[in-house]
Design an enzyme around this catalytic site. Sequence first.
Site, PDB file in Angstrom:
ATOM      1  N   ASN A   6     -40.570 -80.668 -22.796  1.00 29.51           N
ATOM      2  CA  ASN A   6     -39.675 -79.524 -22.979  1.00 29.51           C
ATOM      3  C   ASN A   6     -38.346 -79.950 -23.573  1.00 29.51           C
ATOM      4  O   ASN A   6     -37.688 -79.185 -24.253  1.00 29.51           O
ATOM      5  CB  ASN A   6     -39.440 -78.809 -21.643  1.00 29.51           C
TER       6      ASN A   6
ATOM      7  N   SER B 143     -47.471 -71.481 -18.446  1.00 27.21           N
ATOM      8  CA  SER B 143     -46.591 -70.411 -18.019  1.00 27.21           C
ATOM      9  C   SER B 143     -46.644 -69.313 -19.068  1.00 27.21           C
ATOM     10  O   SER B 143     -46.676 -69.599 -20.265  1.00 27.21           O
ATOM     11  CB  SER B 143     -45.169 -70.964 -17.907  1.00 27.21           C
TER      12      SER B 143
ATOM     13  N   GLN C 211     -45.035 -76.200 -22.233  1.00 24.32           N
ATOM     14  CA  GLN C 211     -44.352 -76.189 -23.534  1.00 24.32           C
ATOM     15  C   GLN C 211     -45.337 -76.219 -24.696  1.00 24.32           C
ATOM     16  O   GLN C 211     -45.072 -75.715 -25.776  1.00 24.32           O
ATOM     17  CB  GLN C 211     -43.404 -77.386 -23.646  1.00 24.32           C
TER      18      GLN C 211
ATOM     19  N   THR D 246     -51.338 -60.506  -3.270  1.00 19.98           N
ATOM     20  CA  THR D 246     -51.850 -59.397  -4.068  1.00 19.98           C
ATOM     21  C   THR D 246     -51.850 -59.789  -5.538  1.00 19.98           C
ATOM     22  O   THR D 246     -50.849 -60.280  -6.056  1.00 19.98           O
ATOM     23  CB  THR D 246     -50.991 -58.141  -3.845  1.00 19.98           C
TER      24      THR D 246
ATOM     25  N   CYS E  32     -33.356 -75.498 -16.645  1.00 18.05           N
ATOM     26  CA  CYS E  32     -33.238 -75.671 -15.194  1.00 18.05           C
ATOM     27  C   CYS E  32     -32.065 -76.566 -14.855  1.00 18.05           C
ATOM     28  O   CYS E  32     -31.444 -76.438 -13.812  1.00 18.05           O
ATOM     29  CB  CYS E  32     -34.507 -76.291 -14.632  1.00 18.05           C
TER      30      CYS E  32
ATOM     31  N   THR F 176     -43.963 -73.240 -12.710  1.00 17.77           N
ATOM     32  CA  THR F 176     -43.545 -74.050 -11.561  1.00 17.77           C
ATOM     33  C   THR F 176     -44.583 -73.976 -10.452  1.00 17.77           C
ATOM     34  O   THR F 176     -44.957 -74.995  -9.861  1.00 17.77           O
ATOM     35  CB  THR F 176     -42.167 -73.592 -11.053  1.00 17.77           C
TER      36      THR F 176
END
Lengths: 399, 380
Positions: free
Chosen positions: B149, B197, B177, B235, B323, B71
């Site tokens: 997806n 991802s 995907q 970080t 989602c 995302t």
Amino acid sequence: MTEQQTVYLDHAATTPMVPEAIAVMTEQLARTGNASSLHAAGRAARRTVEEARELVASHLGARPSEVVFCSGGTEANNLAIKGLFWARRATDPARTRVLFSAIEHHALLDPVTWLAKHEGAAVETTPVDKIGRIRLDALRAAVETDPGSVAAITTMWANNEMGTVQPVREVVELAAAHGIPVHSDAVQAAGYLPLDFGASGLDAMTVTAHKLGGPVGVGALVIRREVEPVPLLHGGGQERDLRSGTIGVALIAAFAKAVEVTLARQAETTARIEALRTRLVEGLTRVVPDAIVNGDPEPGAGHRLPNIAHVTFPGCEGDAMLMLLDAQGVECSTGSACAAGVPQPSHVLLAMGYDERAARGSLRFSLGHTSTEADVDRLLAVLPAVHERALAAGMVRQR
Amino acid sequence: MTVYLDEAATSPVRREVLEAMWPYLTGVFGNPASHHEVGAAARSGIDRARQEVAGLLGVRPGELTFTSGGTEGANAAVKGLALAAPRGRHVVVSAVEHPAVLESARWLGRLGFEVTEVGVDDRGTVTPEALDAVLRDDTTLVSVQLASNEVGTVQPVAGLAAVAAAHGVPFHTDAVQAAPWLPLDPAALGVQALSISGHKLGTPKGSGLLWVDRRTPWEPLVHGGGQQDGRRSGTEDVAAAVGLATALRLAATDRDAESVRVAALRDTLVARVLDAVPGAALTGHATDRLPGHASFVLPGVSGEAALIGLEERGVVCSSGSACAAGSDEPSHVLTAMGLPRDVAQTAVRLTFGRGATADELEHAARTLAAVVARLRPAAG
């Protein structure tokens, strides 16, 4: 030469995970499940996240629904300040001013600067005094010039370089009179001071896991229900629609465990660390008499963090001392880790009225949950020789 | 026995990935931005990860940004390319994008951008002709996923990117995907940005990657300490980066062989379901689809009820995007493909990974047939 254990005095940059958080993370990593899925694996993940949310909320004086998980302190600060600015300006185009303290972390300064450059925000620095505390008179004057044009105020809870605690409650009172939302970056404070979000009156507060014994990569923006910033990340609508993206269940669970463990022991840890700091400061002024300890000398939650000692060594180059100490196995910092490697004097010290030479000749020692008397003693043992060499090398001539 | 067929939502963490991450969660805990040995050890971990990923993708290390996930990557790509691009204020996304892309584009819409959602055919494919028809002189970004997806359709991204390139428009592809199954080769695809991802590849959730071609103007999303050369402040999560590099390497190692093996299992599953479940129809492209992806509509049967029935019998799957789970709205992907709303609400998606076996999928097909038979009185 004897083999020396590394002495880590840079806990304000990042602190090791507490074993309990590692255990929880390991256990969670073995599971599969997307917290948005409806099936059992998904529901189990969702339950873990919600339990973590309750845990974090209860230790920070917040309601569970006020905890918005995200990837860390920088993201939370970006969401808070950009989101508040966009939302407030959308309601009233006159609200273009963002007031922030001169000693904010770059994770706040840079999004504020971005707002000025790209979004037409009028950003105004509020000065601080000699010990690094925001000047309320200056803030009040800035607000009262034209309260209706202020989109948001942000002031950190405790400074990352100096440890100076800010008068958050007074800032909130001052802002509340004009209905202005206040955000506070509590990244450094959360592990070492008792925080009560509800009692603080803040609208939003940033915390991150890796400064309090949790993993890197997870943090939270604690934000009141009525406050609706424009999101930074759009998508599936997770986290109250304020932060889309698949939630890292293991990260969140480990974060919550770290919060629980660290805050449950906070009073005890704080007393122990304060004593270590005293040992460090007393020893340091003994072995290097002209060293100057900066910030608020008074201990206590209203004054400074127990774990940070910020020291100026007149006539020395901070970077040189850092490297000499590193060679002796003692790890510290010249300021914030993010600025490390960038040969610039700290904006925090300059804002406190130090000249550039003094600002460059400073080191930050920050203690944490793994620190021991032996660590402090090791620093004190190597410091005289390091200081002597740095002093002999002198300061690099300024351009 | 429980059969997990929802890998498109998230996949189990791979052991090798965890083992690679472990030292960075425990011993090597430093902040890579710190200027001392503990920091340097962390720095070398993330540098190595970046080098490895760059090698796998055939790109330069300085073009890679480690993110918190898909995302964030999609948001950073869509918003960052649009905000930085000087061509104008028109963006094009496909109508079947993941919400991370769609909602980012809609946010740009609220900033004054004009957003065109280019349509798809009945198999969920964006055609080069359809894309060409909506591009304009002021189009500043095209974003089309590498694979869906929800319906598994693989988009002809190389052809689409060529169309965009002919107009001089930068192209982002959401490869979240596709990453486990398709080669990730930005040069071959001809795209300027690509996001993935980690957790669809077997890393823990919370890691992702965005590649942006160094010649393409791009504005970062998260500002602060200037980590990752200013591309993404915050970080650096060394463990996550190391995990992602490991997962990508593992995926590349057996990608070709596993894609062929799993696609054959998928074809058998699809044939079995179409045979055993009266009225069931495959959604998405029959052949240009992800190997581990089979999606159906079951006209006359509530998708939600089917999912509950399946789970009761130990088959875990979903209707589509995790989602959107829990929402009553029919899938925007299926309606964009021209399915009526009531049919779109009967969707069932079975997605699987490298561990898939013929037995599991046969069990799933039989279970689905049984569940549907119970839910739907036999047609006369």
